[in-house]
Scaffold this motif. Structure first.
Motif, PDB file in Angstrom:
ATOM      1  N   CYS B  50      -4.824   8.456  23.184  1.00 49.14           N
ATOM      2  CA  CYS B  50      -5.595   9.666  22.874  1.00 49.14           C
ATOM      3  C   CYS B  50      -4.761  10.626  22.037  1.00 49.14           C
ATOM      4  O   CYS B  50      -5.254  11.237  21.103  1.00 49.14           O
ATOM      5  CB  CYS B  50      -6.076  10.331  24.152  1.00 49.14           C
ATOM      6  SG  CYS B  50      -4.777  10.692  25.327  1.00 49.14           S
ATOM      7  N   GLU B  51      -3.466  10.701  22.376  1.00 51.50           N
ATOM      8  CA  GLU B  51      -2.582  11.596  21.621  1.00 51.50           C
ATOM      9  C   GLU B  51      -2.460  11.126  20.177  1.00 51.50           C
ATOM     10  O   GLU B  51      -2.517  11.921  19.244  1.00 51.50           O
ATOM     11  CB  GLU B  51      -1.207  11.631  22.293  1.00 51.50           C
ATOM     12  CG  GLU B  51      -0.300  12.700  21.752  1.00 51.50           C
ATOM     13  CD  GLU B  51       1.083  12.657  22.365  1.00 51.50           C
ATOM     14  OE1 GLU B  51       1.216  12.946  23.550  1.00 51.50           O
ATOM     15  OE2 GLU B  51       2.034  12.317  21.627  1.00 51.50           O
ATOM     16  N   LYS B  52      -2.327   9.784  20.011  1.00 49.15           N
ATOM     17  CA  LYS B  52      -2.196   9.241  18.661  1.00 49.15           C
ATOM     18  C   LYS B  52      -3.492   9.364  17.876  1.00 49.15           C
ATOM     19  O   LYS B  52      -3.472   9.546  16.667  1.00 49.15           O
ATOM     20  CB  LYS B  52      -1.793   7.765  18.731  1.00 49.15           C
ATOM     21  CG  LYS B  52      -0.352   7.555  19.101  1.00 49.15           C
ATOM     22  CD  LYS B  52      -0.056   6.076  19.205  1.00 49.15           C
ATOM     23  CE  LYS B  52       1.407   5.841  19.562  1.00 49.15           C
ATOM     24  NZ  LYS B  52       1.665   4.439  19.879  1.00 49.15           N
ATOM     25  N   CYS B  54      -5.974  11.603  18.342  1.00 54.06           N
ATOM     26  CA  CYS B  54      -6.547  12.945  18.205  1.00 54.06           C
ATOM     27  C   CYS B  54      -6.234  13.484  16.817  1.00 54.06           C
ATOM     28  O   CYS B  54      -5.075  13.722  16.494  1.00 54.06           O
ATOM     29  CB  CYS B  54      -5.993  13.893  19.259  1.00 54.06           C
ATOM     30  SG  CYS B  54      -6.565  15.588  18.999  1.00 54.06           S
ATOM     31  N   ASP B  56      -6.756  16.308  15.568  1.00 47.84           N
ATOM     32  CA  ASP B  56      -6.569  17.755  15.504  1.00 47.84           C
ATOM     33  C   ASP B  56      -5.301  18.258  16.191  1.00 47.84           C
ATOM     34  O   ASP B  56      -5.157  19.452  16.401  1.00 47.84           O
ATOM     35  CB  ASP B  56      -7.796  18.441  16.099  1.00 47.84           C
ATOM     36  CG  ASP B  56      -9.023  18.197  15.249  1.00 47.84           C
ATOM     37  OD1 ASP B  56      -9.058  18.745  14.146  1.00 47.84           O
ATOM     38  OD2 ASP B  56      -9.907  17.442  15.671  1.00 47.84           O
ATOM     39  N   PHE B  57      -4.407  17.339  16.567  1.00 48.19           N
ATOM     40  CA  PHE B  57      -3.137  17.713  17.205  1.00 48.19           C
ATOM     41  C   PHE B  57      -3.379  18.513  18.481  1.00 48.19           C
ATOM     42  O   PHE B  57      -2.608  19.398  18.828  1.00 48.19           O
ATOM     43  CB  PHE B  57      -2.251  18.525  16.242  1.00 48.19           C
ATOM     44  CG  PHE B  57      -1.814  17.765  15.037  1.00 48.19           C
ATOM     45  CD1 PHE B  57      -0.580  17.131  15.012  1.00 48.19           C
ATOM     46  CD2 PHE B  57      -2.626  17.653  13.928  1.00 48.19           C
ATOM     47  CE1 PHE B  57      -0.173  16.412  13.905  1.00 48.19           C
ATOM     48  CE2 PHE B  57      -2.228  16.933  12.821  1.00 48.19           C
ATOM     49  CZ  PHE B  57      -0.996  16.316  12.802  1.00 48.19           C
ATOM     50  N   ALA B  58      -4.512  18.226  19.157  1.00 41.37           N
ATOM     51  CA  ALA B  58      -4.893  19.056  20.300  1.00 41.37           C
ATOM     52  C   ALA B  58      -4.431  18.481  21.633  1.00 41.37           C
ATOM     53  O   ALA B  58      -4.355  19.215  22.608  1.00 41.37           O
ATOM     54  CB  ALA B  58      -6.405  19.252  20.305  1.00 41.37           C
ATOM     55  N   ILE B  59      -4.162  17.165  21.710  1.00 42.27           N
ATOM     56  CA  ILE B  59      -3.827  16.556  23.000  1.00 42.27           C
ATOM     57  C   ILE B  59      -2.329  16.259  23.078  1.00 42.27           C
ATOM     58  O   ILE B  59      -1.739  15.746  22.125  1.00 42.27           O
ATOM     59  CB  ILE B  59      -4.620  15.244  23.214  1.00 42.27           C
ATOM     60  CG1 ILE B  59      -6.114  15.535  23.229  1.00 42.27           C
ATOM     61  CG2 ILE B  59      -4.199  14.560  24.505  1.00 42.27           C
ATOM     62  CD1 ILE B  59      -6.981  14.318  23.411  1.00 42.27           C
TER      63      ILE B  59
END
Lengths: 271, 72
Positions: B50-52, B54, B56-59
Protein backbone atom coordinates in the motif's frame (compact mmCIF):
# COMPACT_ATOMS: atom_id res chain seq x y z
CA UNK A 1 12.87 4.88 3.91
CA UNK A 2 11.58 8.42 4.31
CA UNK A 3 10.14 9.74 1.05
CA UNK A 4 9.59 13.18 2.54
CA UNK A 5 13.37 13.72 2.79
CA UNK A 6 13.49 13.91 -1.03
CA UNK A 7 10.35 16.00 -1.51
CA UNK A 8 9.68 19.72 -1.49
CA UNK A 9 7.01 19.39 1.16
CA UNK A 10 5.63 22.89 0.66
CA UNK A 11 4.60 21.87 -2.90
CA UNK A 12 2.62 18.85 -1.71
CA UNK A 13 -0.01 17.48 -2.20
CA UNK A 14 0.73 17.14 -5.90
CA UNK A 15 -1.65 18.06 -8.74
CA UNK A 16 -2.05 14.56 -10.18
CA UNK A 17 -5.61 13.23 -10.23
CA UNK A 18 -6.92 10.51 -7.97
CA UNK A 19 -6.04 7.14 -9.51
CA UNK A 20 -3.18 8.57 -11.59
CA UNK A 21 -0.06 6.42 -11.47
CA UNK A 22 2.51 9.20 -11.79
CA UNK A 23 3.01 9.36 -8.02
CA UNK A 24 3.77 5.63 -7.94
CA UNK A 25 6.55 6.05 -10.52
CA UNK A 26 7.97 9.01 -8.60
CA UNK A 27 8.05 6.82 -5.49
CA UNK A 28 9.91 4.12 -7.41
CA UNK A 29 12.51 6.66 -8.54
CA UNK A 30 12.97 7.95 -4.97
CA UNK A 31 13.26 4.41 -3.57
CA UNK A 32 16.00 3.54 -6.06
CA UNK A 33 17.88 6.78 -5.36
CA UNK A 34 17.66 6.02 -1.64
CA UNK A 35 18.91 2.47 -2.21
CA UNK A 36 21.86 3.65 -4.31
CA UNK A 37 22.67 6.28 -1.69
CA UNK A 38 23.01 9.16 -4.14
CA UNK A 39 23.34 12.65 -2.67
CA UNK A 40 20.56 15.09 -3.53
CA UNK A 41 23.07 17.58 -4.97
CA UNK A 42 24.53 15.00 -7.37
CA UNK A 43 21.24 14.46 -9.17
CA UNK A 44 19.72 16.61 -11.90
CA UNK A 45 16.15 15.99 -12.96
CA UNK A 46 15.04 17.47 -16.28
CA UNK A 47 11.56 17.55 -17.77
CA UNK A 48 9.52 19.14 -20.54
CA UNK A 49 5.80 19.92 -20.41
CA UNK A 50 2.93 17.73 -19.32
CA UNK A 51 1.53 15.96 -16.29
CA UNK A 52 4.61 13.76 -15.97
CA UNK A 53 6.87 16.76 -16.34
CA UNK A 54 5.52 18.22 -13.10
CA UNK A 55 7.67 15.62 -11.31
CA UNK A 56 10.82 17.79 -10.88
CA UNK A 57 8.70 20.43 -9.16
CA UNK A 58 8.12 18.10 -6.22
CA UNK A 59 11.61 16.71 -5.67
CA UNK A 60 14.45 18.40 -3.86
CA UNK A 61 17.24 17.78 -6.43
CA UNK A 62 18.76 20.10 -9.01
CA UNK A 63 15.75 20.43 -11.28
CA UNK A 64 15.09 21.92 -14.68
CA UNK A 65 11.65 22.41 -16.22
CA UNK A 66 12.13 23.14 -19.90
CA UNK A 67 10.13 23.76 -23.07
CA UNK A 68 7.83 21.16 -24.58
CA UNK A 69 9.69 18.15 -25.91
CA UNK A 70 13.16 19.62 -25.39
CA UNK A 71 13.99 17.98 -22.06
CA UNK A 72 16.49 15.57 -23.64
CA UNK A 73 18.20 18.41 -25.54
CA UNK A 74 18.67 20.39 -22.31
CA UNK A 75 19.79 17.25 -20.48
CA UNK A 76 22.39 16.50 -23.18
CA UNK A 77 23.95 19.91 -22.68
CA UNK A 78 23.89 19.49 -18.92
CA UNK A 79 25.53 16.07 -19.06
CA UNK A 80 28.36 17.30 -21.33
CA UNK A 81 29.13 20.28 -19.09
CA UNK A 82 28.81 18.34 -15.82
CA UNK A 83 29.58 14.68 -16.58
CA UNK A 84 29.56 13.73 -12.89
CA UNK A 85 25.90 14.62 -12.39
CA UNK A 86 23.34 11.82 -12.52
CA UNK A 87 21.01 13.28 -15.14
CA UNK A 88 17.47 11.88 -15.10
CA UNK A 89 14.93 12.93 -17.71
CA UNK A 90 11.25 12.41 -16.95
CA UNK A 91 8.92 12.72 -19.87
CA UNK A 92 5.46 11.78 -21.01
CA UNK A 93 4.59 9.78 -24.11
CA UNK A 94 3.60 12.84 -26.12
CA UNK A 95 6.49 14.94 -24.85
CA UNK A 96 9.09 12.28 -25.70
CA UNK A 97 7.78 10.84 -28.97
CA UNK A 98 5.77 13.59 -30.66
CA UNK A 99 7.12 17.04 -29.87
CA UNK A 100 10.49 15.72 -28.76
CA UNK A 101 10.58 12.70 -31.07
CA UNK A 102 13.71 13.78 -32.91
CA UNK A 103 15.58 14.60 -29.73
CA UNK A 104 14.64 11.19 -28.36
CA UNK A 105 15.88 9.11 -31.29
CA UNK A 106 19.03 11.17 -31.78
CA UNK A 107 19.98 10.99 -28.11
CA UNK A 108 19.54 7.22 -28.38
CA UNK A 109 21.69 7.16 -31.52
CA UNK A 110 24.44 9.17 -29.78
CA UNK A 111 24.16 6.93 -26.74
CA UNK A 112 24.74 9.76 -24.30
CA UNK A 113 24.72 8.74 -20.64
CA UNK A 114 21.19 9.79 -19.62
CA UNK A 115 18.33 7.93 -17.99
CA UNK A 116 14.98 8.69 -19.58
CA UNK A 117 11.88 7.59 -17.70
CA UNK A 118 8.80 7.78 -19.89
CA UNK A 119 5.38 7.85 -18.24
CA UNK A 120 3.16 6.35 -20.93
CA UNK A 121 -0.55 6.98 -20.33
CA UNK A 122 -1.65 6.89 -24.02
CA UNK A 123 -2.89 10.50 -23.97
CA UNK A 124 -2.02 14.17 -23.50
CA UNK A 125 -3.59 14.39 -20.06
CA UNK A 126 -2.77 17.94 -19.01
CA UNK A 127 -3.92 19.77 -22.13
CA UNK A 128 -7.33 18.09 -22.32
CA UNK A 129 -7.01 14.54 -23.59
CA UNK A 130 -5.77 14.91 -27.16
CA UNK A 131 -4.65 11.75 -28.99
CA UNK A 132 -0.91 11.15 -28.54
CA UNK A 133 1.42 9.01 -30.70
CA UNK A 134 0.83 6.06 -28.36
CA UNK A 135 -2.99 6.13 -28.34
CA UNK A 136 -4.07 2.69 -29.62
CA UNK A 137 -6.13 2.39 -32.83
CA UNK A 138 -9.85 2.95 -32.28
CA UNK A 139 -9.52 4.51 -28.81
CA UNK A 140 -11.27 7.80 -28.19
CA UNK A 141 -9.61 11.11 -27.41
CA UNK A 142 -10.79 14.71 -27.47
CA UNK A 143 -9.23 15.11 -30.95
CA UNK A 144 -10.53 11.69 -32.05
CA UNK A 145 -14.14 11.49 -30.75
CA UNK A 146 -15.03 8.60 -33.11
CA UNK A 147 -11.85 6.61 -32.49
CA UNK A 148 -8.21 7.19 -33.29
CA UNK A 149 -7.26 6.12 -36.85
CA UNK A 150 -3.47 6.30 -36.33
CA UNK A 151 -1.31 3.30 -35.50
CA UNK A 152 0.51 3.77 -32.17
CA UNK A 153 4.25 3.98 -31.51
CA UNK A 154 5.87 1.23 -29.49
CA UNK A 155 8.27 3.43 -27.51
CA UNK A 156 10.51 0.61 -26.30
CA UNK A 157 10.93 -0.84 -29.80
CA UNK A 158 11.59 2.67 -31.12
CA UNK A 159 14.36 3.24 -28.58
CA UNK A 160 15.77 -0.21 -29.32
CA UNK A 161 15.91 0.50 -33.07
CA UNK A 162 17.47 3.93 -32.48
CA UNK A 163 20.36 2.32 -30.58
CA UNK A 164 19.73 2.83 -26.87
CA UNK A 165 21.96 0.87 -24.49
CA UNK A 166 19.19 -0.13 -22.08
CA UNK A 167 15.47 -0.37 -22.76
CA UNK A 168 12.82 -1.79 -20.44
CA UNK A 169 9.08 -1.54 -19.97
CA UNK A 170 7.02 -1.99 -16.84
CA UNK A 171 3.64 -0.93 -15.46
CA UNK A 172 2.76 0.96 -12.29
CA UNK A 173 1.06 -2.15 -10.91
CA UNK A 174 4.35 -4.08 -11.09
CA UNK A 175 6.25 -1.88 -8.61
CA UNK A 176 8.99 -4.43 -7.94
CA UNK A 177 9.79 -4.71 -11.63
CA UNK A 178 9.73 -0.93 -12.05
CA UNK A 179 12.20 -0.54 -9.17
CA UNK A 180 14.52 -3.15 -10.65
CA UNK A 181 14.48 -1.65 -14.16
CA UNK A 182 14.99 1.91 -12.93
CA UNK A 183 17.95 0.77 -10.83
CA UNK A 184 19.55 -1.02 -13.80
CA UNK A 185 18.92 2.03 -15.99
CA UNK A 186 20.50 4.40 -13.45
CA UNK A 187 23.62 2.25 -13.22
CA UNK A 188 23.95 1.88 -17.01
CA UNK A 189 26.63 3.99 -18.69
CA UNK A 190 24.78 4.95 -21.83
CA UNK A 191 21.34 6.00 -23.02
CA UNK A 192 18.81 4.09 -20.97
CA UNK A 193 15.05 4.20 -21.35
CA UNK A 194 12.45 2.90 -18.89
CA UNK A 195 8.90 3.09 -20.17
CA UNK A 196 6.31 2.80 -17.42
CA UNK A 197 2.66 2.31 -18.34
CA UNK A 198 0.46 4.41 -16.10
CA UNK A 199 -3.31 4.88 -15.96
CA UNK A 200 -4.93 8.21 -16.84
CA UNK A 201 -8.46 7.78 -15.47
CA UNK A 202 -9.49 11.38 -16.09
CA UNK A 203 -8.62 11.89 -19.75
CA UNK A 204 -8.26 8.37 -21.13
CA UNK A 205 -10.18 5.99 -18.87
CA UNK A 206 -13.31 8.11 -18.67
CA UNK A 207 -13.59 8.58 -22.45
CA UNK A 208 -12.88 4.94 -23.25
CA UNK A 209 -15.03 3.50 -20.45
CA UNK A 210 -12.05 1.79 -18.83
CA UNK A 211 -13.06 2.81 -15.33
CA UNK A 212 -11.14 4.50 -12.55
CA UNK A 213 -7.49 4.17 -11.61
CA UNK A 214 -8.02 0.91 -9.74
CA UNK A 215 -9.78 -0.76 -12.68
CA UNK A 216 -7.10 0.44 -15.10
CA UNK A 217 -4.42 -1.01 -12.82
CA UNK A 218 -6.36 -4.29 -12.66
CA UNK A 219 -6.26 -4.28 -16.48
CA UNK A 220 -2.48 -3.89 -16.35
CA UNK A 221 -2.26 -6.76 -13.88
CA UNK A 222 -4.29 -9.10 -16.11
CA UNK A 223 -2.87 -8.10 -19.49
CA UNK A 224 0.87 -7.89 -18.90
CA UNK A 225 3.05 -10.44 -20.67
CA UNK A 226 6.79 -10.95 -20.15
CA UNK A 227 9.13 -10.56 -23.13
CA UNK A 228 10.14 -14.24 -23.18
CA UNK A 229 6.54 -15.43 -23.12
CA UNK A 230 5.52 -12.87 -25.76
CA UNK A 231 8.03 -14.35 -28.21
CA UNK A 232 6.13 -17.64 -28.18
CA UNK A 233 2.74 -15.99 -28.69
CA UNK A 234 1.12 -15.14 -32.02
CA UNK A 235 0.17 -11.60 -33.05
CA UNK A 236 -3.52 -12.24 -32.47
CA UNK A 237 -2.84 -13.40 -28.93
CA UNK A 238 -0.76 -10.28 -28.25
CA UNK A 239 -3.56 -7.90 -29.28
CA UNK A 240 -4.23 -5.52 -26.40
CA UNK A 241 -1.49 -7.00 -24.22
CA UNK A 242 1.30 -5.01 -22.58
CA UNK A 243 4.70 -6.60 -23.17
CA UNK A 244 6.93 -5.93 -20.15
CA UNK A 245 10.54 -6.74 -19.48
CA UNK A 246 14.05 -5.80 -20.54
CA UNK A 247 14.29 -5.36 -24.32
CA UNK A 248 17.93 -4.28 -24.62
CA UNK A 249 20.85 -4.41 -22.20
CA UNK A 250 24.16 -3.99 -23.99
CA UNK A 251 27.57 -2.44 -23.41
CA UNK A 252 28.71 0.09 -25.98
CA UNK A 253 30.88 3.22 -26.04
CA UNK A 254 28.91 6.21 -24.90
CA UNK A 255 29.03 9.71 -26.32
CA UNK A 256 31.27 11.20 -23.62
CA UNK A 257 33.96 8.53 -24.18
CA UNK A 258 33.85 9.03 -27.95
CA UNK A 259 33.97 12.81 -27.52
CA UNK A 260 37.06 12.52 -25.30
CA UNK A 261 38.69 10.40 -27.99
CA UNK A 262 38.01 13.12 -30.56
CA UNK A 263 39.57 15.74 -28.24
CA UNK A 264 42.69 13.59 -27.77
CA UNK A 265 43.02 13.08 -31.52
CA UNK A 266 42.64 16.78 -32.24
CA UNK A 267 45.28 17.61 -29.61
CA UNK A 268 47.76 15.15 -31.13
CA UNK A 269 47.28 16.55 -34.65
CA UNK A 270 47.67 20.16 -33.52
CA UNK A 271 50.81 19.61 -31.44
CA UNK B 1 0.72 -11.54 21.36
CA UNK B 2 1.11 -10.81 17.68
CA UNK B 3 2.98 -7.63 16.89
CA UNK B 4 0.95 -5.07 14.97
CA UNK B 5 2.56 -2.78 12.42
CA UNK B 6 1.87 0.90 12.62
CA UNK B 7 -0.05 2.42 9.69
CA UNK B 8 -0.58 6.15 9.34
CA UNK B 9 -2.70 7.88 6.71
CA UNK B 10 -2.10 11.53 5.93
CA UNK B 11 -5.66 12.64 5.22
CA UNK B 12 -4.52 16.04 3.99
CA UNK B 13 -2.72 14.42 1.05
CA UNK B 14 -5.07 11.47 0.40
CA UNK B 15 -7.21 11.77 -2.75
CA UNK B 16 -9.46 8.74 -2.06
CA UNK B 17 -8.34 6.76 -5.11
CA UNK B 18 -8.96 3.45 -3.25
CA UNK B 19 -5.78 1.83 -4.61
CA UNK B 20 -4.73 0.79 -1.08
CA UNK B 21 -8.18 -0.65 -0.35
CA UNK B 22 -8.26 -2.75 -3.53
CA UNK B 23 -4.67 -3.94 -3.74
CA UNK B 24 -3.91 -4.81 -0.11
CA UNK B 25 -3.32 -8.60 -0.19
CA UNK B 26 -4.70 -8.99 3.34
CA UNK B 27 -7.64 -6.57 2.94
CA UNK B 28 -6.60 -4.47 5.90
CA UNK B 29 -8.43 -1.37 4.68
CA UNK B 30 -12.10 -0.55 4.24
CA UNK B 31 -13.25 2.50 2.32
CA UNK B 32 -14.73 5.10 4.61
CA UNK B 33 -16.83 8.01 3.48
CA UNK B 34 -13.83 10.03 2.27
CA UNK B 35 -10.67 8.26 3.35
CA UNK B 36 -9.61 4.63 3.77
CA UNK B 37 -10.15 3.20 7.24
CA UNK B 38 -7.68 0.79 8.81
CA UNK B 39 -10.31 -1.82 9.66
CA UNK B 40 -8.16 -4.90 10.37
CA UNK B 41 -4.70 -3.73 11.52
CA UNK B 42 -4.00 -7.12 13.13
CA UNK B 43 -4.04 -8.75 9.64
CA UNK B 44 -1.26 -6.50 8.31
CA UNK B 45 1.90 -8.40 7.36
CA UNK B 46 3.92 -5.21 6.68
CA UNK B 47 4.47 -6.05 3.00
CA UNK B 48 4.27 -2.29 2.37
CA UNK B 49 2.49 -2.73 -0.97
CA UNK B 50 0.00 0.00 0.00
CA UNK B 51 2.88 2.33 0.82
CA UNK B 52 4.52 1.62 -2.54
CA UNK B 53 1.28 1.93 -4.52
CA UNK B 54 -0.06 5.06 -2.81
CA UNK B 55 0.43 7.75 -5.48
CA UNK B 56 -0.10 10.57 -3.00
CA UNK B 57 2.63 9.79 -0.42
CA UNK B 58 -0.17 9.52 2.14
CA UNK B 59 0.45 6.07 3.68
CA UNK B 60 3.35 5.14 5.94
CA UNK B 61 3.75 1.61 7.26
CA UNK B 62 6.22 0.89 10.02
CA UNK B 63 6.91 -2.81 10.48
CA UNK B 64 6.45 -4.15 14.05
CA UNK B 65 10.16 -4.69 14.74
CA UNK B 66 11.00 -1.13 13.75
CA UNK B 67 8.05 0.31 15.64
CA UNK B 68 9.35 -1.33 18.81
CA UNK B 69 12.93 -0.22 18.36
CA UNK B 70 11.67 3.34 17.86
CA UNK B 71 9.82 3.13 21.17
CA UNK B 72 12.98 2.26 23.05
Amino acid sequence: MDYLYYLRKEKMPHIWCDGCGHGIILKSILRVIDKLGWEKDDIAMVSGIGCSSRTPGYVDFNTLHTTHGRAIAFATGLKIVKPNLHVIVVSGDGDATAIGGNHFIHAARRNIDLTVIIYNNYIYGMTGGQASPTTPIGKKASTAPYGNPDAPFDISRLAQAAGAAYVARSTVYHVGKTDRYIEQAFLKKGFSVVEVMTPCPTSYGRRNKEGNGVEMMMFQKKNSVGVERAQKMSEEELQGKIITGVFVDKEQNNYLQRYDEVIDKAKQINQ
Amino acid sequence: MKKISKITINEKWCKSCEICVQFCPKKVYDMGRFYPVIARPEDCIACKLCEKLCPDFAITVTSPDKAESNKK
